[in-house]
Scaffold this motif. Structure first.
Motif, PDB file in Angstrom:
ATOM      1  N   TRP A  32      51.903  57.877 -12.681  1.00  0.00           N
ATOM      2  CA  TRP A  32      51.009  58.895 -13.213  1.00  0.00           C
ATOM      3  C   TRP A  32      49.552  58.476 -13.110  1.00  0.00           C
ATOM      4  O   TRP A  32      48.878  58.828 -12.137  1.00  0.00           O
ATOM      5  N   ASP A 330      60.673  73.066 -17.932  1.00  0.00           N
ATOM      6  CA  ASP A 330      59.913  71.955 -18.507  1.00  0.00           C
ATOM      7  C   ASP A 330      59.838  70.837 -17.465  1.00  0.00           C
ATOM      8  O   ASP A 330      60.633  69.902 -17.486  1.00  0.00           O
ATOM      9  N   PRO A 331      58.881  70.929 -16.525  1.00  0.00           N
ATOM     10  CA  PRO A 331      58.827  69.974 -15.422  1.00  0.00           C
ATOM     11  C   PRO A 331      58.698  68.519 -15.859  1.00  0.00           C
ATOM     12  O   PRO A 331      59.338  67.633 -15.283  1.00  0.00           O
ATOM     13  N   VAL A 332      57.879  68.261 -16.855  1.00  0.00           N
ATOM     14  CA  VAL A 332      57.658  66.880 -17.285  1.00  0.00           C
ATOM     15  C   VAL A 332      58.968  66.250 -17.744  1.00  0.00           C
ATOM     16  O   VAL A 332      59.341  65.148 -17.306  1.00  0.00           O
ATOM     17  N   SER A 343      52.066  62.804 -13.426  1.00  0.00           N
ATOM     18  CA  SER A 343      51.068  63.529 -14.222  1.00  0.00           C
ATOM     19  C   SER A 343      51.341  65.021 -14.116  1.00  0.00           C
ATOM     20  O   SER A 343      51.450  65.560 -13.005  1.00  0.00           O
ATOM     21  N   PRO A 344      51.450  65.714 -15.246  1.00  0.00           N
ATOM     22  CA  PRO A 344      51.717  67.154 -15.188  1.00  0.00           C
ATOM     23  C   PRO A 344      50.526  67.934 -14.657  1.00  0.00           C
ATOM     24  O   PRO A 344      49.377  67.688 -15.034  1.00  0.00           O
ATOM     25  N   LYS A 346      49.605  70.833 -15.390  1.00  0.00           N
ATOM     26  CA  LYS A 346      48.891  71.591 -16.420  1.00  0.00           C
ATOM     27  C   LYS A 346      47.691  70.831 -16.951  1.00  0.00           C
ATOM     28  O   LYS A 346      46.718  71.431 -17.401  1.00  0.00           O
ATOM     29  N   ASP A 351      49.978  74.420 -13.719  1.00  0.00           N
ATOM     30  CA  ASP A 351      51.301  73.892 -14.060  1.00  0.00           C
ATOM     31  C   ASP A 351      52.338  74.129 -12.968  1.00  0.00           C
ATOM     32  O   ASP A 351      53.532  73.880 -13.170  1.00  0.00           O
ATOM     33  N   MET A 354      52.779  68.846  -9.786  1.00  0.00           N
ATOM     34  CA  MET A 354      52.830  67.535 -10.429  1.00  0.00           C
ATOM     35  C   MET A 354      52.061  66.568  -9.527  1.00  0.00           C
ATOM     36  O   MET A 354      52.087  66.692  -8.295  1.00  0.00           O
TER      37      MET A 354
END
Length: 378
Positions: A32, A330-332, A343-344, A346, A351, A354
Motif C-alpha cells: 500500500w 467491499d474491495p478492501v 491502497s483503496p 476511494k 473507488d 486499487m
C-alpha cells in the motif's frame, strides 16, 4: 553491487515500519503506502554510518554543498537552470503542499479530482475550499481535463495543486500538455504548486520528465516546485524534501508562513539527501531497470485476471488497477482476505480502483499476483 540486489527480500517486521505494522501477525502482503522494500544505495548507508559514528547530534544546518549539488543535478537531468537561493529545504513534501496553500491563501484551490489524499485536505486545513477538476483517460494516460479546469476558475481561484508524474496513474505530462497548462495559469493569473516527487521514477523508455517551472520565466515566477530524494532512493523515513521557488516575493512569503511551525530537515535527512544526489545515480539506474521489469510483469499478469484491468503507465512503482468488472461490494476487505493489502481507490477519489505498490522483490510480486488470481477465479 550484485545483479540480484533487488531480488533479496528484506525482513522489515519489528522495525516500526508503517507499511508492515498495518498487517502485523496477519498473512497479508503490505503493498500500500509508497515506500519500497529495497535497501537503499550503499553510498547513502555509508554516509549515514559515518555521520552516526561521529556521535554528536546537535542542532544542524544544511550542508554547504547541497544547494550546488542540487542545481547541477537539475541542469544535468532536466536542462533546468536554477539558482541556489531558490531552494527551501523541508522535512517532507506534504508540509510543502500545506505551506503552499497557506502562502497563497486561495479561497478556492483547484486540484485533480483523482489525486494523492493530502491534495484534497491541504486546502481545507488551510482555511479555504478544495475543488476537484475531472481527469480524462487518453490511451491509458490520466490527464487533467483542461477545458473543465478553465471553466472552474473564478475570481476566488488563486492556486492550482498539480502532480507530475501523476499519483495515482503514473502519467508523465508531455511538453505540449505542460505548455497548455502554463498558458491557462498565466491567462488567469493562477499560482501553481507542482508536486514532482516521482520525477526520477520514469519507467517508460523515451519519456522524459519536464519540470513545469522550466518552461520559461513567467511560469517559473508563479510556480512552487516540490521535489525530494525519498521516492527515488527509498529514504522517506529520513524526512527531506525541497521547495524550489524562483520568485523572491513568493519565496519570502513561503518562508514567513513556515517560520516557527515547520522545522528544518534533521541531521540524518540532510546527510542522506546529499549522499543520494551526489553519488546515488548508479544504484538508482539499477532500481529503475528492476522496477521496469516488475511493471511489465504486472501489466501482463493483471490483465489476465478476471475482473481486473491495468492500463500501461509511464512512471512510479504504483499500479492503478481498475476493479470495476470485479463488482466487489467491499474491495478492501476482499483483497485483504485474499492476502494482499493495497491502497483503496476511494482514498484518492475513485473507488473503482486499487493502488498496488510493486516496489518489492519479484518473488513478493509473484505471490501477490498468485493470491489475486486465486481470489478472483475460485
Amino acid at each position: 553491487m550484485k545483479k540480484d540486489h533487488f531480488d533479496v527480500p528484506v525482513d522489515r517486521r519489528e522495525t516500526s515500519s508503517m507499511k508492515w505494522e498495518r498487517y502485523k501477525d496477519r498473512d497479508i502482503l503490505p503493498m500500500w503506502v509508497a515506500d519500497t522494500d529495497f535497501t537503499t544505495a550503499p553510498v547513502i548507508t555509508e554516509a549515514l554510518q559515518a555521520r552516526v559514528a561521529h556521535g554528536v547530534f546537535g542542532y544542524t544546518q544544511r550542508p554547504a554543498e547541497l544547494n550546488g549539488v542540487m542545481t547541477e543535478r537539475l541542469r544535468r537531468l532536466y536542462g533546468w537552470e536554477t539558482d541556489e537561493q531558490w531552494f527551501v529545504w523541508l522535512p517532507g513534501l506534504v508540509s510543502g503542499l500545506h505551506l503552499s496553500c497557506r502562502t497563497v491563501a486561495s479561497p478556492v484551490t483547484l486540484t485533480p479530482d483523482t489525486i494523492y489524499p493530502p491534495f484534497r485536505s491541504a486546502p481545507t486545513l488551510s482555511g479555504g475550499q478544495h475543488l476537484g477538476i475531472p481527469m480524462v483517460q487518453q490511451q491509458g494516460r490520466w490527464l487533467i481535463d483542461f477545458s473543465a479546469l478553465e471553466a472552474a476558475i473564478t475570481a476566488q481561484t488563486r492556486l492550482l495543486l498539480f502532480c507530475n508524474p501523476h499519483n495515482p496513474g503514473g502519467t508523465v505530462y508531455r511538453r505540449a500538455e505542460l505548455e497548455q497548462l502554463a498558458e491557462i495559469c498565466a491567462r488567469h493569473d493562477l499560482l501553481i504548486c507542482s508536486d514532482e516527487i516521482h520525477c526520477d521514477m520514469i519507467l517508460e523508455p523515451g519519456v522524459e520528465h519536464i519540470p513545469l517551472a522550466s518552461l520559461g520565466p513567467d511560469i517559473a515566477a508563479r510556480t512552487i516546485t516540490l521535489m525530494a530524494p525519498s521516492k527515488t532512493f527509498n529514504i522517506a523515513g529520513l524526512g527531506s524534501s525541497v521547495a524550489i521557488i524562483p520568485d523572491q516575493a513568493l519565496r519570502n512569503r513561503f518562508r514567513k508562513v513556515r517560520r516557527g511551525i515547520v522545522p528544518d530537515v534533521n541531521l540524518l535527512g540532510y546527510t542522506a539527501a546529499l549522499a543520494a544526489y551526489k553519488d546515488g545515480d548508479d544504484w538508482h539506474q539499477q532500481q529503475l531497470k528492476y522496477l521496469r521489469s516488475n511493471r511489465d510483469y504486472l501489466l501482463a499478469e493483471i490483465n489476465r485476471i478476471p475482473g481486473l484491468r491495468l492500463a500501461h503507465f509511464d512512471a512510479t512503482y504504483l499500479a492503478w488497477i481498475d476493479i470495476r468488472d470485479a463488482e466487489l461490494d467491499d474491495p478492501v476487505t476482499f483483497f485483504e482476505s485474499a492476502g494482499v493489502g493495497m491502497s483503496p481507490g476511494k482514498d484518492f477519489g475513485d473507488d473503482n480502483f486499487m493502488r498496488l505498490n510493486f516496489g518489492c522483490p519479484r518473488s513478493t510480486l509473484e505471490e501477490a499476483v498468485r493470491r489475486l488470481r486465486q481470489a478472483l477465479t475460485d
